[in-house]
Write a protein that holds these residues in place. Structure first.
Motif, PDB file in Angstrom:
ATOM      1  N   UNK A 186      15.905 -10.675  28.809  1.00 21.62           N
ATOM      2  CA  UNK A 186      14.842  -9.866  29.419  1.00 21.62           C
ATOM      3  C   UNK A 186      15.458  -8.843  30.366  1.00 21.62           C
ATOM      4  N   UNK A 187      16.370  -9.307  31.218  1.00 22.98           N
ATOM      5  CA  UNK A 187      17.020  -8.400  32.162  1.00 22.98           C
ATOM      6  C   UNK A 187      17.786  -7.298  31.424  1.00 22.98           C
ATOM      7  N   UNK A 188      18.418  -7.659  30.313  1.00 16.04           N
ATOM      8  CA  UNK A 188      19.146  -6.656  29.530  1.00 16.04           C
ATOM      9  C   UNK A 188      18.205  -5.565  29.028  1.00 16.04           C
ATOM     10  N   UNK A 189      17.028  -5.972  28.604  1.00 15.91           N
ATOM     11  CA  UNK A 189      16.041  -5.008  28.109  1.00 15.91           C
ATOM     12  C   UNK A 189      15.561  -4.093  29.235  1.00 15.91           C
ATOM     13  N   UNK A 190      15.370  -4.675  30.412  1.00 20.53           N
ATOM     14  CA  UNK A 190      14.951  -3.878  31.569  1.00 20.53           C
ATOM     15  C   UNK A 190      16.032  -2.854  31.916  1.00 20.53           C
ATOM     16  N   UNK A 191      17.279  -3.295  31.927  1.00 21.15           N
ATOM     17  CA  UNK A 191      18.404  -2.384  32.197  1.00 21.15           C
ATOM     18  C   UNK A 191      18.454  -1.280  31.146  1.00 21.15           C
ATOM     19  N   UNK A 192      18.276  -1.672  29.888  1.00 20.02           N
ATOM     20  CA  UNK A 192      18.290  -0.699  28.788  1.00 20.02           C
ATOM     21  C   UNK A 192      17.199   0.348  28.959  1.00 20.02           C
ATOM     22  N   UNK A 193      15.992  -0.118  29.282  1.00 18.72           N
ATOM     23  CA  UNK A 193      14.863   0.808  29.450  1.00 18.72           C
ATOM     24  C   UNK A 193      15.108   1.765  30.613  1.00 18.72           C
ATOM     25  N   UNK A 200      19.625   5.332  36.627  1.00 17.23           N
ATOM     26  CA  UNK A 200      20.842   4.536  36.733  1.00 17.23           C
ATOM     27  C   UNK A 200      20.870   3.680  37.998  1.00 17.23           C
ATOM     28  N   UNK A 201      20.425   4.245  39.124  1.00 18.14           N
ATOM     29  CA  UNK A 201      20.442   3.485  40.376  1.00 18.14           C
ATOM     30  C   UNK A 201      19.505   2.278  40.306  1.00 18.14           C
ATOM     31  N   UNK A 202      18.331   2.476  39.684  1.00 18.73           N
ATOM     32  CA  UNK A 202      17.402   1.354  39.519  1.00 18.73           C
ATOM     33  C   UNK A 202      17.997   0.302  38.587  1.00 18.73           C
ATOM     34  N   UNK A 203      18.699   0.761  37.563  1.00 17.75           N
ATOM     35  CA  UNK A 203      19.355  -0.182  36.645  1.00 17.75           C
ATOM     36  C   UNK A 203      20.401  -0.999  37.390  1.00 17.75           C
ATOM     37  N   UNK A 204      21.130  -0.342  38.302  1.00 12.77           N
ATOM     38  CA  UNK A 204      22.130  -1.056  39.103  1.00 12.77           C
ATOM     39  C   UNK A 204      21.464  -2.091  40.009  1.00 12.77           C
ATOM     40  N   UNK A 205      20.288  -1.748  40.541  1.00  8.95           N
ATOM     41  CA  UNK A 205      19.550  -2.689  41.393  1.00  8.95           C
ATOM     42  C   UNK A 205      19.162  -3.933  40.615  1.00  8.95           C
ATOM     43  N   UNK A 206      18.692  -3.722  39.387  1.00  8.71           N
ATOM     44  CA  UNK A 206      18.343  -4.859  38.525  1.00  8.71           C
ATOM     45  C   UNK A 206      19.588  -5.667  38.208  1.00  8.71           C
ATOM     46  N   UNK A 208      22.250  -6.102  40.056  1.00 11.58           N
ATOM     47  CA  UNK A 208      22.591  -6.953  41.200  1.00 11.58           C
ATOM     48  C   UNK A 208      21.563  -8.074  41.385  1.00 11.58           C
ATOM     49  N   UNK A 209      20.306  -7.797  41.002  1.00 11.49           N
ATOM     50  CA  UNK A 209      19.270  -8.837  41.074  1.00 11.49           C
ATOM     51  C   UNK A 209      19.589  -9.975  40.101  1.00 11.49           C
ATOM     52  N   UNK A 210      20.154  -9.618  38.947  1.00 11.88           N
ATOM     53  CA  UNK A 210      20.557 -10.639  37.975  1.00 11.88           C
ATOM     54  C   UNK A 210      21.607 -11.557  38.606  1.00 11.88           C
ATOM     55  N   UNK A 211      22.588 -10.924  39.257  1.00 11.26           N
ATOM     56  CA  UNK A 211      23.667 -11.704  39.871  1.00 11.26           C
ATOM     57  C   UNK A 211      23.127 -12.646  40.949  1.00 11.26           C
ATOM     58  N   UNK A 212      22.160 -12.151  41.753  1.00 11.23           N
ATOM     59  CA  UNK A 212      21.610 -12.960  42.843  1.00 11.23           C
ATOM     60  C   UNK A 212      20.685 -14.063  42.337  1.00 11.23           C
ATOM     61  N   UNK A 213      20.100 -13.868  41.160  1.00 10.96           N
ATOM     62  CA  UNK A 213      19.116 -14.831  40.651  1.00 10.96           C
ATOM     63  C   UNK A 213      19.758 -16.078  40.055  1.00 10.96           C
ATOM     64  N   UNK A 214      21.084 -16.048  39.912  1.00 13.47           N
ATOM     65  CA  UNK A 214      21.758 -17.205  39.318  1.00 13.47           C
ATOM     66  C   UNK A 214      21.863 -17.126  37.816  1.00 13.47           C
ATOM     67  N   UNK A 221      24.943  -6.962  28.929  1.00 16.58           N
ATOM     68  CA  UNK A 221      24.500  -6.394  30.207  1.00 16.58           C
ATOM     69  C   UNK A 221      25.513  -5.370  30.714  1.00 16.58           C
ATOM     70  N   UNK A 222      26.777  -5.785  30.789  1.00 21.71           N
ATOM     71  CA  UNK A 222      27.823  -4.884  31.287  1.00 21.71           C
ATOM     72  C   UNK A 222      27.963  -3.657  30.391  1.00 21.71           C
ATOM     73  N   UNK A 223      27.958  -3.868  29.086  1.00 17.98           N
ATOM     74  CA  UNK A 223      28.153  -2.741  28.167  1.00 17.98           C
ATOM     75  C   UNK A 223      27.018  -1.729  28.254  1.00 17.98           C
TER      76      UNK A 223
END
Length: 446
Positions: A186-193, A200-206, A208-214, A221-223
């Motif tokens: 799901x997070x990957x799709x959000x980043x993609x969208x 890009x900045x909003x994608x970066x925020x998401x 970092x949110x992935x990293x914090x969410x565990x 995701x990285x690619x």
């Protein structure tokens, strides 16, 4: 009951002759019961379903089709199940909600699982039934028999593919409001969208949110982040992500060929070919083999920068490595050779492409249209049709715009009628400036 047992017994033994003798007595209800009976033998159930359809197609009722779909899904034979669902909607003309109702009716009898509803959503997206997929999700939500996060992800992915980003966000917000727990996909799709929207900045925020969410990001995701940064020209961010990939993923993820291809493409696009070459060398040092896309990107980069000799050297190198150049590689070389005025060189490349039986595409046709002798327009168009590549209106308009004055008005008109018969028309400007005056002139003459 005895007849049902006899059918099941003989089916287990694959005694098709017995089944054929008793075919007149086989009803839709019995056929569906037989299919459900073979939950643990999905291949046999599918063989029986197909055999009945061949012998007595009237028995291929919606009931029996749904029964075999349940069996296939329970056995994780998803491709077969999706194919049957797709046929019910595209061939039989049933709506997604009608298929859903039939699956619901046979759900308990076939001891099915919620995965069948996820599969229906996927079948809808496969055939392009965007509205139907959403209706299925909402109907199940209302009835309290919800699809899983996987179905939502599939639908969200479909919306990105068809470029309905606005609807993507509406559906995403609705999914979250229902209390679904997002996973890494799901997070990957959000980043993609977000990357598609150049946010890009909003994608970066998401990110970092992935990293914090565990939830650990994966290679996808990285690619996607790297690719998004490259497409927006932020090469510093792209390089930072690649260099810190292992640290940020606790050593679980390393750059792969997709990562490097994005970087190489990004640097080629901004004309920094030397950096792209360094990255290609770097990937080989860490045992990541350059693939066709890597070479295609580098060849386009060198060609665009005017280094055609280097581009051709890379063509030879990729062949030596056992990689066959595709149409993208050939198109790039031909385009820039024509641009340099080297018609003979471009013709040799095209001949090599034909000898290797590399499939032509519309880009090839457009390049040939601009590069060929102008008075060979009609022959070129006919060649394209013979190759199985129908020129589009852009190719057609390009050809008419560049046609040599040595080509007579009659030949231009003949070409126009030929392409109209093939369902291809020039754009408005080309028609008004070139075709219409000739047609008016012809009409006045007659």
């Amino acid at each position: 009951m005895l007849f049902f047992r006899a059918i099941c017994f003989n089916l287990k033994q694959r005694r098709w002759s017995f089944l054929e003798k008793n075919l007149p007595s086989l009803t839709n209800a019995i056929a569906s019961r037989v299919l459900c009976e073979f939950q643990n033998s999905p291949q046999l159930a599918l063989e029986f379903y197909n055999w009945v359809g061949d012998k007595k197609s009237v028995l291929h009722s919606l009931e029996s089709s749904c029964s075999v779909i349940h069996v296939l899904v329970n056995s994780r034979r998803y491709d077969d199940a999706l194919s049957l669902m797709g046929n019910l909607m595209t061939v039989n003309g049933l709506s997604p909600l009608e298929v859903l109702e039939a699956l619901n009716n046979s759900y308990g009898i076939c001891e099915s699982s919620p995965a069948v509803f996820d599969a229906l959503v996927r079948a809808c997206t496969q055939i392009g039934a965007t509205v139907g997929a959403y209706e299925v999700i909402m109907k199940l939500q209302i009835e309290g028999c919800c699809v899983t996060i996987h179905a939502w992800n599939n639908f969200l992915s479909h919306l990105i593919k068809v470029n309905e980003i606005h609807r993507f966000w509406m559906v995403y917000k609705k999914m979250v409001s229902y209390g679904y727990m997002e996973n890494v996909n799901t997070f990957n799709l959000v980043v993609h969208a977000l990357c598609k929207d150049c946010k890009l900045q909003e994608a970066m925020s998401v990110f970092y949110r992935i990293l914090k969410s565990g939830i650990w990001p994966n290679a996808v995701t990285f690619n996607m982040m790297v690719d998004g940064a490259c497409k927006m020209g932020d090469m510093d961010l792209a390089l930072m992500l690649v260099r810190k990939m292992e640290i940020m993923s606790a050593g679980s993820i390393k750059p792969n060929s997709v990562t490097y291809n994005s970087l190489i493409d990004g640097f080629c696009k901004i004309g920094r070919i030397a950096v792209a070459e360094e990255l290609r060398n770097e990937m080989m040092k860490i045992d990541i083999e350059p693939n066709v896309r890597t070479y295609a990107t580098m060849i386009e980069g060198y060609s665009r920068a005017g280094f055609l000799e280097e581009a051709l050297r890379l063509c030879d190198e990729m062949v030596e490595r056992g990689l066959l150049p595709n149409s993208v590689v050939y198109n790039s070389i031909m385009h820039w050779l024509y641009k340099e005025g080297d018609v003979d060189g471009a013709s040799l490349v095209f001949t090599d492409m034909s000898d290797k039986q590399i499939p032509l595409d519309k880009f090839t046709c457009s390049i040939l249209t601009r590069g060929f002798c102008r008075n060979e327009a009609k022959e070129l168009m006919m060649m394209m049709v013979l190759w199985g590549v129908l020129p589009d209106n852009i190719t057609y308009s390009t050809l008419l715009t560049n046609i040599d004055k040595s080509c007579s008005a009659e030949e231009v008109i003949e070409l126009h009628y030929y392409m109209v018969l093939k369902g291809v028309v020039p754009d408005k400007i080309t028609y008004e400036d070139i075709v219409s005056p000739l047609l008016q002139e012809e009409s006045a003459t007659n």
